[in-house]
Scaffold this motif. Structure first.
Motif, PDB file in Angstrom:
ATOM      1  N   ALA A   1     -17.391 -13.429   9.257  1.00  0.00           N
ATOM      2  CA  ALA A   1     -17.405 -13.604   8.474  1.00  0.00           C
ATOM      3  C   ALA A   1     -18.614 -14.943   8.562  1.00  0.00           C
ATOM      4  CB  ALA A   1     -16.029 -14.172   8.184  1.00  0.00           C
ATOM      5  N   GLY A   2     -18.877 -14.880   9.634  1.00  0.00           N
ATOM      6  CA  GLY A   2     -19.757 -15.672  10.120  1.00  0.00           C
ATOM      7  C   GLY A   2     -21.813 -15.207   9.851  1.00  0.00           C
ATOM      8  N   LEU A   3     -21.917 -14.037   9.819  1.00  0.00           N
ATOM      9  CA  LEU A   3     -22.728 -13.357   9.484  1.00  0.00           C
ATOM     10  C   LEU A   3     -22.930 -12.991   7.863  1.00  0.00           C
ATOM     11  CD1 LEU A   3     -22.597 -10.460  11.874  1.00  0.00           C
ATOM     12  CD2 LEU A   3     -24.560 -12.675  12.096  1.00  0.00           C
ATOM     13  N   VAL A   4     -22.251 -13.126   7.180  1.00  0.00           N
ATOM     14  CA  VAL A   4     -21.892 -12.712   6.515  1.00  0.00           C
ATOM     15  C   VAL A   4     -22.161 -14.470   5.276  1.00  0.00           C
ATOM     16  CG1 VAL A   4     -20.833 -10.961   5.249  1.00  0.00           C
ATOM     17  CG2 VAL A   4     -19.827 -12.970   5.318  1.00  0.00           C
ATOM     18  N   ALA A   5     -21.453 -15.869   5.648  1.00  0.00           N
ATOM     19  CA  ALA A   5     -21.780 -16.937   5.323  1.00  0.00           C
ATOM     20  C   ALA A   5     -23.040 -17.587   5.682  1.00  0.00           C
ATOM     21  CB  ALA A   5     -20.855 -17.567   5.956  1.00  0.00           C
ATOM     22  N   VAL A   6     -23.323 -17.656   7.083  1.00  0.00           N
ATOM     23  CA  VAL A   6     -24.981 -17.344   6.842  1.00  0.00           C
ATOM     24  C   VAL A   6     -25.729 -17.308   6.272  1.00  0.00           C
ATOM     25  CG1 VAL A   6     -26.835 -17.996   8.370  1.00  0.00           C
ATOM     26  CG2 VAL A   6     -24.692 -18.806   9.275  1.00  0.00           C
ATOM     27  N   ALA A   7     -25.877 -15.700   6.440  1.00  0.00           N
ATOM     28  CA  ALA A   7     -26.619 -15.370   4.910  1.00  0.00           C
ATOM     29  C   ALA A   7     -26.693 -15.832   3.483  1.00  0.00           C
ATOM     30  CB  ALA A   7     -26.408 -13.394   5.121  1.00  0.00           C
ATOM     31  N   ALA A   8     -25.752 -15.552   3.157  1.00  0.00           N
ATOM     32  CA  ALA A   8     -25.083 -16.007   1.885  1.00  0.00           C
ATOM     33  C   ALA A   8     -25.511 -17.658   1.763  1.00  0.00           C
ATOM     34  CB  ALA A   8     -23.565 -15.907   0.929  1.00  0.00           C
ATOM     35  N   GLY A   9     -25.969 -18.149   2.379  1.00  0.00           N
ATOM     36  CA  GLY A   9     -26.410 -19.577   2.234  1.00  0.00           C
ATOM     37  C   GLY A   9     -27.751 -19.560   2.100  1.00  0.00           C
ATOM     38  N   LEU A  10     -28.791 -18.472   2.913  1.00  0.00           N
ATOM     39  CA  LEU A  10     -30.287 -18.486   2.303  1.00  0.00           C
ATOM     40  C   LEU A  10     -30.450 -17.854   0.940  1.00  0.00           C
ATOM     41  CD1 LEU A  10     -31.168 -17.179   6.435  1.00  0.00           C
ATOM     42  CD2 LEU A  10     -30.362 -19.385   5.824  1.00  0.00           C
ATOM     43  N   LYS A  11     -29.782 -17.743   0.573  1.00  0.00           N
ATOM     44  CA  LYS A  11     -30.270 -17.311  -1.633  1.00  0.00           C
ATOM     45  C   LYS A  11     -30.552 -18.586  -2.142  1.00  0.00           C
ATOM     46  CE  LYS A  11     -29.829 -14.125  -4.595  1.00  0.00           C
ATOM     47  NZ  LYS A  11     -29.163 -12.719  -4.996  1.00  0.00           N
ATOM     48  N   ARG A  12     -31.700 -19.260  -2.919  1.00  0.00           N
ATOM     49  CA  ARG A  12     -31.937 -19.995  -3.522  1.00  0.00           C
ATOM     50  C   ARG A  12     -30.687 -20.096  -4.636  1.00  0.00           C
ATOM     51  NH1 ARG A  12     -31.785 -25.110  -5.295  1.00  0.00           N
ATOM     52  NH2 ARG A  12     -33.839 -25.070  -6.872  1.00  0.00           N
ATOM     53  N   ARG A  13     -30.104 -20.982  -5.463  1.00  0.00           N
ATOM     54  CA  ARG A  13     -29.092 -20.632  -6.035  1.00  0.00           C
ATOM     55  C   ARG A  13     -29.449 -21.923  -7.308  1.00  0.00           C
ATOM     56  NH1 ARG A  13     -26.644 -19.999  -2.286  1.00  0.00           N
ATOM     57  NH2 ARG A  13     -26.022 -21.729  -1.629  1.00  0.00           N
ATOM     58  N   GLU A  14     -28.834 -22.189  -8.515  1.00  0.00           N
ATOM     59  CA  GLU A  14     -28.473 -23.491  -8.981  1.00  0.00           C
ATOM     60  C   GLU A  14     -28.093 -23.980  -8.639  1.00  0.00           C
ATOM     61  OE1 GLU A  14     -30.863 -24.351 -11.324  1.00  0.00           O
ATOM     62  OE2 GLU A  14     -32.553 -22.054 -10.830  1.00  0.00           O
ATOM     63  N   ASN A  15     -27.716 -25.814  -8.795  1.00  0.00           N
ATOM     64  CA  ASN A  15     -27.226 -26.090  -8.273  1.00  0.00           C
ATOM     65  C   ASN A  15     -25.499 -26.276  -8.795  1.00  0.00           C
ATOM     66  OD1 ASN A  15     -28.248 -27.318  -6.591  1.00  0.00           O
ATOM     67  ND2 ASN A  15     -29.833 -29.434  -7.511  1.00  0.00           N
ATOM     68  N   GLU A  16     -24.667 -26.004  -8.471  1.00  0.00           N
ATOM     69  CA  GLU A  16     -23.240 -25.923  -8.302  1.00  0.00           C
ATOM     70  C   GLU A  16     -22.548 -26.629  -8.685  1.00  0.00           C
ATOM     71  OE1 GLU A  16     -19.967 -22.447  -8.568  1.00  0.00           O
ATOM     72  OE2 GLU A  16     -21.564 -21.863  -8.329  1.00  0.00           O
ATOM     73  N   PRO A  17     -21.493 -27.333  -8.869  1.00  0.00           N
ATOM     74  CA  PRO A  17     -20.908 -28.988  -8.499  1.00  0.00           C
ATOM     75  C   PRO A  17     -19.328 -27.970  -8.633  1.00  0.00           C
ATOM     76  CG  PRO A  17     -20.407 -28.358 -11.148  1.00  0.00           C
ATOM     77  CD  PRO A  17     -22.159 -27.471 -10.583  1.00  0.00           C
ATOM     78  N   SER A  18     -19.008 -29.049  -7.587  1.00  0.00           N
ATOM     79  CA  SER A  18     -17.972 -28.222  -6.886  1.00  0.00           C
ATOM     80  C   SER A  18     -16.816 -29.331  -6.062  1.00  0.00           C
ATOM     81  CB  SER A  18     -18.117 -27.681  -5.138  1.00  0.00           C
ATOM     82  OG  SER A  18     -16.540 -26.510  -4.475  1.00  0.00           O
ATOM     83  N   THR A  19     -16.154 -28.678  -7.017  1.00  0.00           N
ATOM     84  CA  THR A  19     -14.675 -30.206  -6.668  1.00  0.00           C
ATOM     85  C   THR A  19     -13.997 -29.789  -5.335  1.00  0.00           C
ATOM     86  OG1 THR A  19     -13.186 -28.441  -7.729  1.00  0.00           O
ATOM     87  CG2 THR A  19     -14.658 -29.697  -8.681  1.00  0.00           C
ATOM     88  N   PRO A  20     -12.887 -30.853  -4.776  1.00  0.00           N
ATOM     89  CA  PRO A  20     -12.890 -30.837  -3.723  1.00  0.00           C
ATOM     90  C   PRO A  20     -11.367 -29.727  -3.915  1.00  0.00           C
ATOM     91  CG  PRO A  20     -13.066 -33.759  -4.041  1.00  0.00           C
ATOM     92  CD  PRO A  20     -13.333 -32.194  -5.537  1.00  0.00           C
ATOM     93  N   ILE A  21     -10.740 -29.593  -4.788  1.00  0.00           N
ATOM     94  CA  ILE A  21      -9.935 -28.839  -4.721  1.00  0.00           C
ATOM     95  C   ILE A  21     -10.466 -27.374  -4.777  1.00  0.00           C
ATOM     96  CG2 ILE A  21     -10.076 -28.659  -7.038  1.00  0.00           C
ATOM     97  CD1 ILE A  21      -6.969 -28.156  -5.136  1.00  0.00           C
ATOM     98  N   VAL A  22     -11.822 -27.381  -5.053  1.00  0.00           N
ATOM     99  CA  VAL A  22     -11.989 -25.708  -5.065  1.00  0.00           C
ATOM    100  C   VAL A  22     -12.300 -25.899  -3.340  1.00  0.00           C
ATOM    101  CG1 VAL A  22     -13.979 -24.315  -5.383  1.00  0.00           C
ATOM    102  CG2 VAL A  22     -12.786 -25.372  -7.540  1.00  0.00           C
ATOM    103  N   ARG A  23     -13.074 -26.086  -3.100  1.00  0.00           N
ATOM    104  CA  ARG A  23     -13.528 -26.371  -1.601  1.00  0.00           C
ATOM    105  C   ARG A  23     -12.164 -26.092  -0.677  1.00  0.00           C
ATOM    106  NH1 ARG A  23     -17.019 -30.153  -3.328  1.00  0.00           N
ATOM    107  NH2 ARG A  23     -15.794 -32.585  -1.710  1.00  0.00           N
ATOM    108  N   GLY A  24     -11.290 -26.663  -0.897  1.00  0.00           N
ATOM    109  CA  GLY A  24      -9.965 -26.703  -0.232  1.00  0.00           C
ATOM    110  C   GLY A  24      -9.348 -25.544  -0.263  1.00  0.00           C
ATOM    111  N   LEU A  25      -9.412 -25.000  -0.987  1.00  0.00           N
ATOM    112  CA  LEU A  25      -9.244 -23.593  -1.461  1.00  0.00           C
ATOM    113  C   LEU A  25      -9.548 -22.377  -0.973  1.00  0.00           C
ATOM    114  CD1 LEU A  25      -7.124 -23.960  -5.430  1.00  0.00           C
ATOM    115  CD2 LEU A  25      -5.986 -24.126  -3.453  1.00  0.00           C
ATOM    116  N   ALA A  26     -10.666 -22.551  -0.784  1.00  0.00           N
ATOM    117  CA  ALA A  26     -11.986 -21.230  -0.105  1.00  0.00           C
ATOM    118  C   ALA A  26     -11.434 -21.978   1.059  1.00  0.00           C
ATOM    119  CB  ALA A  26     -13.652 -22.413  -0.956  1.00  0.00           C
TER     120      ALA A  26
END
Length: 361
Positions: A191-216
């Motif tokens: 999980a750590g490997l894929v999470a770090v790798a996913a974080g290295l890809k450029r994306r457009e800004n996507e607002p994230s609400t507390p409920i979405v972050r909490g459920l994730a």
């Protein structure tokens, strides 16, 4: 040229001087490298499942991280390894009379599992040194990757502690708690490997609400818990009992007298097949409910976004995994279905880890 700060938190200050697209391109080799290691960890988990299901995990009775990479090459060497195996309780109590040919079959499964571990260490070590020397691994990114590498090294020791638990007098398999620790650690690394790798890809800004972050976050943690409980099911061979669904021995919720038949009560959480399987079932239902709630909540507050699509994908994978688990149980865990169930659990985990990371972009 005006500098633009990279939106991804894994880009260090040096990358902030580049345009985000340039930073992404520069770190793409690191991202690919992390995904390759994650794929190797995925393969190791699957081979580890085969090792367990075929009863092969105790076939190599010594821990030789370096010299153990070379398998027996002569009949005399095979005879020596077989003689070591015949000294342990598993052979004497379960496999007495096994032929050398049958021993070779289980030996190759365990050797392959350990060989994958060596390959992961080699790929990680060479890649880390190379990327660090060229400056691609710096700052917080280097710390995160190094921490995963240290955890991987610790995982090798945990694996041997697990095997050693099955070599003790009267033991014919590894201790369930040790198996749970081994599989859970591998899952955290994946999980750590894929999470770090996913974080290295450029994306457009996507607002994230507390409920979405909490459920994730809750989804990722519950998937890890379910994998840990699955390891206890495997370690206690609970999947070979109560092979009906949705009832267990005629009840949806077994009576407390069956769930807590052992004393002290907490031993039931590990050694009582009824209790272990019941917890795995109930957590599966909870995970299904959580992933469906995540879809509803994410679509409600962030409709049409990548986060909503990821939430739907996680829910779909969870439904498929639950169905596969039921079929595996009803069929009394044949090798093919057992491996598919374990592999699919890692797919759910990987998707949950990516979603968790991207909600924090």
């Amino acid at each position: 040229m005006m500098s633009v700060t990279a939106t991804d938190h894994d880009f260090d200050r040096a990358e902030a001087a580049l345009r985000p697209d340039a930073a992404t391109r520069r770190l793409q080799p690191v991202r690919i490298w992390l995904y390759v290691i994650a794929a190797l960890v995925f393969g190791m988990v699957v081979v580890g499942g085969a090792t367990r299901l075929t009863g092969s995990g105790l076939s190599i009775t010594e821990w030789k991280p370096v010299t153990g990479a070379v398998p027996p090459l002569t009949e005399q060497a095979w005879a020596v390894e077989f003689d070591k195996y015949r000294q342990i309780p598993q052979y004497q109590l379960v496999n007495k009379g096994m032929t050398l040919g049958e021993f070779k079959e289980i030996y190759w499964w365990e050797w392959s599992h350990r060989q994958l571990g060596r390959a992961i260490g080699l790929v990680f070590g060479l890649g880390f040194i190379g990327f660090f020397a060229t400056g691609l691994l710096r700052g917080r990114l280097a710390i995160k990757v190094a921490a995963l590498g240290l955890l991987g090294g610790l995982q090798g020791a945990i694996g041997w502690i697990m095997v050693a638990s099955g070599l003790k007098p009267g033991m014919t398999a590894v201790a369930p708690l040790k198996l749970m620790l081994h599989l859970t650690t591998a899952s955290v690394i994946f999980a750590g490997l894929v999470a770090v790798a996913a974080g290295l890809k450029r994306r457009e800004n996507e607002p994230s609400t507390p409920i979405v972050r909490g459920l994730a976050t809750a989804t990722l943690l519950l998937v890890l818990l379910q994998i840990a409980l699955g390891a206890l099911v495997a370690g206690s061979k609970a999947g070979l009992t109560y092979n009906t669904w949705p009832l267990m021995d005629g009840n949806f919720i077994p009576p407390a007298s069956g769930l807590f038949i052992q004393t002290p009560w907490f031993e039931n959480l590990v050694d009582n097949p009824l209790t272990v399987q019941f917890h795995h079932r109930m957590t599966a239902y909870a995970l299904l409910g959580l992933t469906l709630w995540q879809v509803w909540a994410t679509r409600r507050v962030q409709p049409g976004t990548p986060a909503a699509r990821r939430a739907s994908a996680i829910a779909g994978l969870s439904v498929a995994q639950a169905a596969l688990g039921i079929v595996t149980l009803l069929a009394m865990v044949p090798l093919s279905l057992g491996l598919a169930h374990q592999a699919f659990a890692m797919l759910v985990l990987g998707m949950a880890a990516v979603h968790w990371r991207l909600t924090r972009a």
